[in-house]
Scaffold this motif. Structure first.
Motif, PDB file in Angstrom:
ATOM      1  N   ASN A 161       6.025 -28.549 -74.792  1.00  0.00           N
ATOM      2  CA  ASN A 161       4.881 -28.434 -73.900  1.00  0.00           C
ATOM      3  C   ASN A 161       3.548 -28.468 -74.631  1.00  0.00           C
ATOM      4  OD1 ASN A 161       5.789 -28.470 -71.322  1.00  0.00           O
ATOM      5  ND2 ASN A 161       6.449 -26.325 -71.390  1.00  0.00           N
ATOM      6  N   ASN A 162       3.592 -28.195 -75.908  1.00  0.00           N
ATOM      7  CA  ASN A 162       2.323 -28.193 -76.658  1.00  0.00           C
ATOM      8  C   ASN A 162       2.233 -29.379 -77.598  1.00  0.00           C
ATOM      9  OD1 ASN A 162       4.235 -27.469 -78.466  1.00  0.00           O
ATOM     10  ND2 ASN A 162       3.188 -25.636 -79.204  1.00  0.00           N
ATOM     11  N   ASN A 163       2.842 -30.455 -77.215  1.00  0.00           N
ATOM     12  CA  ASN A 163       2.874 -31.633 -78.070  1.00  0.00           C
ATOM     13  C   ASN A 163       2.210 -32.845 -77.410  1.00  0.00           C
ATOM     14  OD1 ASN A 163       3.583 -32.792 -80.527  1.00  0.00           O
ATOM     15  ND2 ASN A 163       5.363 -33.800 -79.605  1.00  0.00           N
ATOM     16  N   GLY A 164       1.283 -32.587 -76.496  1.00  0.00           N
ATOM     17  CA  GLY A 164       0.623 -33.685 -75.795  1.00  0.00           C
ATOM     18  C   GLY A 164      -0.454 -34.374 -76.615  1.00  0.00           C
ATOM     19  N   THR A 165      -1.087 -35.318 -75.962  1.00  0.00           N
ATOM     20  CA  THR A 165      -2.196 -36.048 -76.583  1.00  0.00           C
ATOM     21  C   THR A 165      -3.371 -36.066 -75.609  1.00  0.00           C
ATOM     22  OG1 THR A 165      -0.688 -37.489 -77.800  1.00  0.00           O
ATOM     23  CG2 THR A 165      -2.947 -38.272 -77.532  1.00  0.00           C
TER      24      THR A 165
ATOM     25  N   ALA B  53       5.936 -42.479 -76.175  1.00  0.00           N
ATOM     26  CA  ALA B  53       6.706 -41.574 -77.034  1.00  0.00           C
ATOM     27  C   ALA B  53       7.062 -40.288 -76.296  1.00  0.00           C
ATOM     28  CB  ALA B  53       5.915 -41.263 -78.303  1.00  0.00           C
ATOM     29  N   GLY B  54       6.770 -40.232 -75.005  1.00  0.00           N
ATOM     30  CA  GLY B  54       7.164 -39.078 -74.203  1.00  0.00           C
ATOM     31  C   GLY B  54       6.204 -37.911 -74.250  1.00  0.00           C
ATOM     32  N   LYS B  55       5.016 -38.133 -74.757  1.00  0.00           N
ATOM     33  CA  LYS B  55       4.044 -37.047 -74.845  1.00  0.00           C
ATOM     34  C   LYS B  55       3.197 -36.979 -73.559  1.00  0.00           C
ATOM     35  CE  LYS B  55       1.848 -37.173 -78.956  1.00  0.00           C
ATOM     36  NZ  LYS B  55       2.104 -36.016 -79.836  1.00  0.00           N
ATOM     37  N   ASP B  56       2.876 -35.757 -73.129  1.00  0.00           N
ATOM     38  CA  ASP B  56       1.936 -35.575 -72.022  1.00  0.00           C
ATOM     39  C   ASP B  56       0.577 -36.092 -72.464  1.00  0.00           C
ATOM     40  OD1 ASP B  56       3.427 -34.427 -70.000  1.00  0.00           O
ATOM     41  OD2 ASP B  56       3.235 -32.409 -70.856  1.00  0.00           O
ATOM     42  N   THR B  57       0.061 -37.088 -71.781  1.00  0.00           N
ATOM     43  CA  THR B  57      -1.155 -37.742 -72.263  1.00  0.00           C
ATOM     44  C   THR B  57      -2.244 -37.736 -71.203  1.00  0.00           C
ATOM     45  OG1 THR B  57       0.276 -39.171 -73.573  1.00  0.00           O
ATOM     46  CG2 THR B  57      -2.014 -39.836 -73.379  1.00  0.00           C
ATOM     47  N   ALA B  58      -3.438 -37.342 -71.621  1.00  0.00           N
ATOM     48  CA  ALA B  58      -4.569 -37.314 -70.698  1.00  0.00           C
ATOM     49  C   ALA B  58      -5.787 -37.923 -71.363  1.00  0.00           C
ATOM     50  CB  ALA B  58      -4.871 -35.882 -70.269  1.00  0.00           C
TER      51      ALA B  58
ATOM     52  N   ASP C 217      -5.465 -27.797 -75.316  1.00  0.00           N
ATOM     53  CA  ASP C 217      -4.776 -26.684 -75.976  1.00  0.00           C
ATOM     54  C   ASP C 217      -3.258 -26.860 -75.966  1.00  0.00           C
ATOM     55  OD1 ASP C 217      -7.003 -25.377 -76.799  1.00  0.00           O
ATOM     56  OD2 ASP C 217      -7.001 -23.839 -75.241  1.00  0.00           O
ATOM     57  N   ARG C 218      -2.770 -27.725 -75.102  1.00  0.00           N
ATOM     58  CA  ARG C 218      -1.332 -28.033 -75.101  1.00  0.00           C
ATOM     59  C   ARG C 218      -1.044 -29.348 -75.836  1.00  0.00           C
ATOM     60  NH1 ARG C 218      -2.166 -26.577 -69.542  1.00  0.00           N
ATOM     61  NH2 ARG C 218      -1.991 -28.769 -68.953  1.00  0.00           N
ATOM     62  N   SER C 219      -2.078 -29.861 -76.522  1.00  0.00           N
ATOM     63  CA  SER C 219      -1.929 -31.146 -77.203  1.00  0.00           C
ATOM     64  C   SER C 219      -1.786 -30.962 -78.707  1.00  0.00           C
ATOM     65  CB  SER C 219      -3.142 -32.046 -76.931  1.00  0.00           C
ATOM     66  OG  SER C 219      -3.213 -32.355 -75.564  1.00  0.00           O
ATOM     67  N   ARG C 220      -1.106 -31.911 -79.302  1.00  0.00           N
ATOM     68  CA  ARG C 220      -0.939 -31.904 -80.746  1.00  0.00           C
ATOM     69  C   ARG C 220      -2.130 -32.582 -81.420  1.00  0.00           C
ATOM     70  NH1 ARG C 220       1.431 -28.839 -84.473  1.00  0.00           N
ATOM     71  NH2 ARG C 220       1.388 -29.995 -86.410  1.00  0.00           N
TER      72      ARG C 220
END
Lengths: 158, 158, 158
Positions: free
Chosen positions: B3-7, B32-37, B150-153
């Motif tokens: 959950n904390n590996n988004g972009t 790559a399956g990352k939550d992206t915004a 804050d949930r992004s890498r």
């Protein structure tokens, strides 16, 4: 707040709109309880200068004239048009009750945002600590910036 | 996916090449399956505008003409040469089968990349939600952007 | 050193001052023992080109002339003034014993900083691996860059 959940913003740009974005993000981060630091380097230093002419050598003084600091003197990155862009931008901001840059900076400082000037940039541009506004930390280098960034959740380069 | 590996990508630039870089990274991250915004602010909003003229006040309309939105209308940051740069860039991209911007944007949206417009920028530039393309989220502020970040890498400022 | 404590720097700008900032941060990160990688894309590729003319097609050759690579040929983002900015900047840097760009790049490489060229940019601009300096990795895409970035504590877009 976790210790490794801060926000670090490297401000290299001296453009009004980018400096505004930087302060807006810093204020948002500090308001959310995050340890927030801004590292001002190269043209970004203008945003924490008092605005007096700087430099001692010929080159330093030329730079001080062409690149005079002061947060109310900087223009936007696009559509500057010899000052028209800055004026138009300020008019639109005023019409929409957007906080001026100098006030944004004060709010950031009041919220505990740390303002760090880049030592190397100060040396190259011949800017002294007394050319910077009150409340700015002492000059620091990349190592210090990275230490803070290593405790941050996001590090932005603006 | 953690959950904390988004972009998170903050798009402030309205330059064709930078917007293209932003969408390419967003697509790579989403693939790559990352939550992206992507958070579009200032000039970056042009990339999610329909392209009609905007603005109601004198300043807003001037801004709408000088800074007209639409992803096919924007030029590269270097070598614009009154439109030549954009044309040349597009020719080279076509010759090398590089995906046009509008298609990149569609791919990103199909992959679930969230497109968020900055509320303050919309107010200052007098851009309404109906001036933006379909599928864009409602206007949001720095606080919302930071929560996602804050949930992004990695959080990029482009 | 933790495995997820690296530093990734995406260098899209071909401006002298921004490239210098990128190498300075990379050197600081590598010196602090962090896994450090720089991903050069679009105009940033100039910083790792040998400096010969490039391109095969008409557009590629035009781009190669207008946007000729080589780390000693690039100018600062502000105050270029048809080369004056670059000359002035170099004079000030020399007066203050600031390391030239080519040496910074060598130091970075000696410290183990990985230099990665963006495959798509090389294709669009018609730049071949042999146009790049020795020691640069093979071309890679966004997926590889993101994998490295996912092990990084900070990812900067410069």
């Amino acid at each position: 707040m976790e210790n490794n959940n801060g926000t670090t913003i490297i401000v290299m740009s001296g453009d009004m709109d980018k400096v505004m974005a930087a302060f807006n993000i810093a204020i948002g981060a500090a308001a959310a309880g995050k340890d927030t630091a801004m590292f001002f380097t190269f043209w970004g230093i203008k945003a924490i200068q008092k605005g007096n002419y700087t430099g001692k050598s010929l080159f330093g003084r030329m730079m001080g004239v062409m690149n005079r600091g002061g947060i109310d003197r900087i223009g936007p990155s696009s559509f500057n048009f010899w000052g028209l862009g800055r004026w138009m931008f300020k008019q639109m901001m005023k019409a929409h009750h957007i906080t001026p840059l100098a006030e944004l900076r004060k709010t950031a400082m009041d919220l505990g945002v740390k303002l760090l000037p880049c030592q190397m940039s100060m040396e190259v541009m011949e800017i002294r600590q007394e050319d910077l506004i009150e409340g700015v930390e002492g000059p620091c280098g990349v190592a210090t910036m990275l230490e803070i960034s290593d405790r941050s959740r996001q590090t932005l380069f603006i």
